[in-house]
Design an enzyme around this catalytic site. Structure first.
Site, PDB file in Angstrom:
ATOM      1  N   ARG A 120       0.843  -1.198   0.000  1.00  0.00           N
ATOM      2  CA  ARG A 120       0.000   0.000   0.000  1.00  0.00           C
ATOM      3  C   ARG A 120       0.878   1.247   0.000  1.00  0.00           C
ATOM      4  O   ARG A 120       2.026   1.210   0.407  1.00  0.00           O
ATOM      5  CB  ARG A 120      -0.906  -0.009   1.235  1.00  0.00           C
ATOM      6  N   LYS A 185       3.548  -7.133  11.517  1.00  0.00           N
ATOM      7  CA  LYS A 185       2.654  -7.397  10.386  1.00  0.00           C
ATOM      8  C   LYS A 185       2.814  -8.847   9.921  1.00  0.00           C
ATOM      9  O   LYS A 185       3.899  -9.298   9.596  1.00  0.00           O
ATOM     10  CB  LYS A 185       3.003  -6.433   9.257  1.00  0.00           C
ATOM     11  N   ARG A 321      -1.655   5.090  20.680  1.00  0.00           N
ATOM     12  CA  ARG A 321      -0.841   5.913  21.585  1.00  0.00           C
ATOM     13  C   ARG A 321      -0.370   5.088  22.771  1.00  0.00           C
ATOM     14  O   ARG A 321      -1.137   4.279  23.314  1.00  0.00           O
ATOM     15  CB  ARG A 321      -1.638   7.125  22.090  1.00  0.00           C
TER      16      ARG A 321
HETATM   17  C1  BTN Z   1       0.446  -3.778   2.269  1.00  0.00           C
HETATM   18  O1  BTN Z   1       1.260  -2.898   2.015  1.00  0.00           O
HETATM   19  O2  BTN Z   1       0.086  -4.011   3.427  1.00  0.00           O
HETATM   20  C2  BTN Z   1      -0.150  -4.621   1.164  1.00  0.00           C
HETATM   21  C3  BTN Z   1       0.812  -5.679   0.692  1.00  0.00           C
HETATM   22  C4  BTN Z   1       0.225  -6.570  -0.396  1.00  0.00           C
HETATM   23  C5  BTN Z   1       1.247  -7.546  -0.935  1.00  0.00           C
HETATM   24  C6  BTN Z   1       0.625  -8.522  -1.896  1.00  0.00           C
HETATM   25  S1  BTN Z   1       1.709  -9.859  -2.295  1.00  0.00           S
HETATM   26  C7  BTN Z   1       0.614 -10.374  -3.542  1.00  0.00           C
HETATM   27  C8  BTN Z   1       0.134  -9.120  -4.234  1.00  0.00           C
HETATM   28  N1  BTN Z   1       1.072  -8.715  -5.249  1.00  0.00           N
HETATM   29  C9  BTN Z   1       1.625  -7.536  -4.980  1.00  0.00           C
HETATM   30  O3  BTN Z   1       2.459  -6.964  -5.694  1.00  0.00           O
HETATM   31  N2  BTN Z   1       1.145  -7.067  -3.823  1.00  0.00           N
HETATM   32  C10 BTN Z   1       0.180  -7.962  -3.235  1.00  0.00           C
END
Ligand code: BTN
Length: 323
Positions: A120, A185, A321
């Site tokens: 993202r 994460k 926080r």
């Molecule tokens: C995030 O940033 O939290 C989202 C990450 C999403 C990663 C997945 S891996 C499969 C698909 N292909 C990508 O290039 N991104 C998503």
């Protein structure tokens, strides 16, 4: 010998000499060394043991389409569009975007490794082979964007269902849809929408799920991360089963979302909500806000109890926080 064949040769965790690899592939030892470096650059922790050769610190299970398909129910197999597994691709989501017109609904694309995995907010998603799951799914909708509010949160619930099906506890959801465990994460979800505002549209849903991270990946991630192996007390789950559980949960869950919308997921979201009752700082279009997490509404907006009343927040960076 390509990096893929090399990983297959090293997968059982045993020691393999450079000379035997070179002989097997009919190339020089220097060529093998180059491929070992290529694997390392991709994030695979290949160890060198002098003249004895190369090995991995632990056995690696590679993904296989027959094994994934065998772990799907006949109903799910029938429901799927195309199911593809690539060794290497730039991004499973980009692959679906490129073939959007041609791919049927409920198509799923997996890759063992991504050279340009996307996260993202333009971030990259590190995607070494042999360790995690990278999966994208195409879901078409008829009723326009308005019917899709809450979709990205629903996908968070869907990933939680897959974890439950695998017997993995201890994860939760940080709004909108980060899957976290112990503050790290565990999975990232990227939902990209295209099509007509009030007509046919398509969602490309990408999920990256950490099955086993190396210490280098922990450092490179730029944020706290966690993996299924840690949650399962060091027992690394079968990656093909993990992929099948995700595919099953996505197929079932997205069909449910199409029928019932996000309202059907709100209660389950609340069960996994890591922000409810927490003191939050929110940075979004409304400016900086402070308050207490009060769940999500039926559109998927974050509810924040502030001194001025309850606010519904559609898009923002949220941090918990410290007390
Ligand atoms: C995030 O940033 O939290 C989202 C990450 C999403 C990663 C997945 S891996 C499969 C698909 N292909 C990508 O290039 N991104 C998503």
């Amino acid at each position: 010998m390509q990096a893929q064949e090399l990983l297959v040769a090293l997968a059982d965790g045993g020691m393999v000499s450079g000379a035997s690899l070179a002989e097997r592939a009919g190339v020089t030892r220097a060529a093998i060394w180059k491929q070992i470096e290529a694997l390392r650059a991709r994030g695979v922790p290949v160890e060198s043991r002098g003249t004895a050769g190369y090995c991995l610190p632990w056995p690696v299970q590679l993904l296989g389409l027959p094994a994934i398909e065998a772990a799907l129910s006949p109903g799910t197999r029938k429901q799927l569009g195309k199911l593809e597994l690539h060794w290497e691709i730039d991004s499973t989501s980009s692959e679906i975007q490129r073939r959007l017109a041609e791919l049927p609904d409920f198509s799923m694309v997996l890759a063992e490794t991504q050279s340009a995995g996307r996260g993202r907010r333009g971030r990259r998603w590190l995607s070494p082979p042999g360790l995690n799951i990278y999966l994208s799914c195409l879901k078409r909708f008829d009723a326009g964007f308005a019917a899709l509010s809450g979709l990205s949160l629903a996908v968070g619930v869907i990933v939680m269902r897959a974890l439950t099906a695998l017997g993995i506890d201890g994860a939760g959801l940080k709004w909108p849809n980060d899957v976290l465990s112990d503050g790290g994460k565990l999975a990232g979800i990227l939902v990209e929408l295209g099509g007509e505002y009030q007509g046919p549209c398509a969602a490309v849903i990408g999920v990256g799920l950490n099955v086993r991270l190396t210490s280098a990946l922990h450092e490179q991630a730029g944020q706290p991360v966690n993996d299924l192996a840690t949650l399962a007390a060091g027992i690394v789950p079968d990656r093909n089963r993990v992929a099948a559980a995700l595919i099953t949960a996505l197929a079932d869950g997205l069909a449910q979302f199409e029928r019932e919308g996000f309202a059907a997921f709100v209660e389950e979201y609340a069960q996994h909500d890591l922000l409810r009752g927490k003191a939050l700082s929110v940075q979004g279009a409304l400016g900086p806000l402070q308050g207490t997490g009060a769940g999500v509404d039926t559109r998927g907006a974050l509810l924040l109890q502030t001194d001025e009343g309850l606010r519904a927040i559609d898009s923002a960076d949220v941090t918990v926080r410290r007390a």
